[in-house]
Scaffold this active site. Structure first.
Site, PDB file in Angstrom:
ATOM      1  N   GLY A  30     -35.930  24.129 -19.133  1.00 24.90           N
ATOM      2  CA  GLY A  30     -34.739  24.905 -19.468  1.00 24.90           C
ATOM      3  C   GLY A  30     -34.254  25.852 -18.385  1.00 24.90           C
ATOM      4  O   GLY A  30     -33.064  26.126 -18.278  1.00 24.90           O
ATOM      5  N   ASP A  35     -35.156  30.418 -19.396  1.00 24.35           N
ATOM      6  CA  ASP A  35     -33.836  30.193 -19.974  1.00 24.35           C
ATOM      7  C   ASP A  35     -33.577  31.135 -21.148  1.00 24.35           C
ATOM      8  O   ASP A  35     -32.561  31.797 -21.228  1.00 24.35           O
ATOM      9  CB  ASP A  35     -33.677  28.726 -20.418  1.00 24.35           C
ATOM     10  CG  ASP A  35     -34.813  28.235 -21.310  1.00 24.35           C
ATOM     11  OD1 ASP A  35     -35.783  28.987 -21.549  1.00 24.35           O
ATOM     12  OD2 ASP A  35     -34.738  27.084 -21.774  1.00 24.35           O
ATOM     13  N   ASP A  71     -36.987  33.472 -27.404  1.00 28.16           N
ATOM     14  CA  ASP A  71     -36.648  33.329 -28.816  1.00 28.16           C
ATOM     15  C   ASP A  71     -37.715  34.053 -29.637  1.00 28.16           C
ATOM     16  O   ASP A  71     -37.588  35.233 -29.936  1.00 28.16           O
ATOM     17  CB  ASP A  71     -36.550  31.836 -29.132  1.00 28.16           C
ATOM     18  CG  ASP A  71     -36.035  31.559 -30.529  1.00 28.16           C
ATOM     19  OD1 ASP A  71     -36.087  32.456 -31.376  1.00 28.16           O
ATOM     20  OD2 ASP A  71     -35.573  30.434 -30.798  1.00 28.16           O
ATOM     21  N   LYS A  93     -32.743  36.380 -27.754  1.00 25.04           N
ATOM     22  CA  LYS A  93     -32.243  36.374 -29.130  1.00 25.04           C
ATOM     23  C   LYS A  93     -32.544  37.706 -29.784  1.00 25.04           C
ATOM     24  O   LYS A  93     -33.690  38.137 -29.850  1.00 25.04           O
ATOM     25  CB  LYS A  93     -32.850  35.222 -29.912  1.00 25.04           C
ATOM     26  CG  LYS A  93     -32.192  33.888 -29.580  1.00 25.04           C
ATOM     27  CD  LYS A  93     -32.549  32.805 -30.581  1.00 25.04           C
ATOM     28  CE  LYS A  93     -31.981  31.475 -30.155  1.00 25.04           C
ATOM     29  NZ  LYS A  93     -32.457  30.359 -30.991  1.00 25.04           N
ATOM     30  N   VAL A 143     -28.816  27.275 -29.268  1.00 22.69           N
ATOM     31  CA  VAL A 143     -27.852  27.051 -28.188  1.00 22.69           C
ATOM     32  C   VAL A 143     -28.310  25.940 -27.254  1.00 22.69           C
ATOM     33  O   VAL A 143     -29.505  25.692 -27.103  1.00 22.69           O
ATOM     34  CB  VAL A 143     -27.592  28.345 -27.381  1.00 22.69           C
ATOM     35  CG1 VAL A 143     -26.783  29.339 -28.196  1.00 22.69           C
ATOM     36  CG2 VAL A 143     -28.893  28.980 -26.904  1.00 22.69           C
ATOM     37  N   ARG A 178     -28.408  19.394 -21.575  1.00 20.93           N
ATOM     38  CA  ARG A 178     -28.834  20.320 -20.514  1.00 20.93           C
ATOM     39  C   ARG A 178     -27.750  20.484 -19.456  1.00 20.93           C
ATOM     40  O   ARG A 178     -27.590  21.554 -18.884  1.00 20.93           O
ATOM     41  CB  ARG A 178     -30.113  19.810 -19.831  1.00 20.93           C
ATOM     42  CG  ARG A 178     -31.351  19.881 -20.688  1.00 20.93           C
ATOM     43  CD  ARG A 178     -32.596  19.697 -19.822  1.00 20.93           C
ATOM     44  NE  ARG A 178     -33.768  19.340 -20.612  1.00 20.93           N
ATOM     45  CZ  ARG A 178     -34.554  20.221 -21.232  1.00 20.93           C
ATOM     46  NH1 ARG A 178     -34.283  21.502 -21.173  1.00 20.93           N
ATOM     47  NH2 ARG A 178     -35.601  19.816 -21.927  1.00 20.93           N
TER      48      ARG A 178
END
Ligand code: XMP
Ligand code: MG
Length: 190
Positions: free
Chosen positions: A55, A110, A113, A141, A163, A175
């Site tokens: 990511g 990236d 979370d 987040k 997302v 991606r």
């Protein structure tokens, strides 16, 4: 141009993209700001940027080009998600040969979370005795983290939606979108 690309690639057999959250222009402006801030903070040093794959790849490529310092680039691979659900397990690969002892390390992710991936990789990097260790996450987040952790550089704080784009995937798709978009899986709540 951006809209056409979104339309053409917005569908997946188990869901679809519903809206663009961060367009290319906003992303690049913020990445340039972060790069300048990092260059100021690390002035006179030659940090090791550790990109968390997959990511973090697009973010890292743009960010490192915005850091006007000599940097060393390294890659570690982590995997914790299947579809949009956390598996609760994090697998790290390619970390064994990583030589960062005595170096100033900047980990580039990236998205943070639940923070589970971060905890795993943070401890693995710390165990290799870097001179310093800091985290730069493009997205964060804004919800209660299972494992709160210090994040030195944050690109954008976002709501709790799934997302994709600019490195982020849904089952390895999306991606290569140039922006960050909201992906809504099909199902009872869709
Ligand atoms: P945790 O929960 O460990 O998650 O902080 C970190 C990793 O999970 C993936 N992730 C996402 N991927 N859209 C994605 O495409 C999301 O909204 C999302 N949330 C978490 C990502 O790989 C991240 O490094
Ligand atoms: Mg993923």
């Amino acid at each position: 141009m951006t809209e056409t690309r979104t339309d053409n690639r917005s569908r997946h057999e188990s869901g679809r993209i519903t809206r663009v959250l961060l367009d290319e222009e906003r992303l690049h402006a913020r990445v340039r700001e972060l790069g300048a801030e990092i260059a100021r903070d690390y002035a006179g040093r030659d940090p090791v940027v550790v990109c968390l794959l997959k990511g973090g790849i697009y973010f890292t490529v743009d960010l490192t080009r915005a850091i006007d310092l000599p940097v060393t680039l390294e890659f570690v691979r982590a995997r914790s998600y299947v579809g949009t659900d956390s598996t609760g397990r994090v697998e790290l690969a390619w970390i064994d040969g990583l030589d960062i002892a005595g170096r100033h390390v900047l980990l580039v992710e990236d998205i943070v979370d639940t923070g589970l991936t971060l905890i795993e990789i943070w401890h693995a990097l710390e165990a290799r005795s870097p001179a310093s260790l800091a985290l730069c996450a493009l997205l964060y987040k804004e919800k209660l983290l299972a494992h709160p952790f210090p994040i030195r550089y944050i690109g954008f704080a976002i709501e709790d939606v799934f997302v994709v784009g600019y490195g982020l995937d849904y089952d390895e798709r999306f991606r290569n979108l140039p922006h960050i978009a909201v992906f809504q899986p099909d199902g009872p709540s869709a």
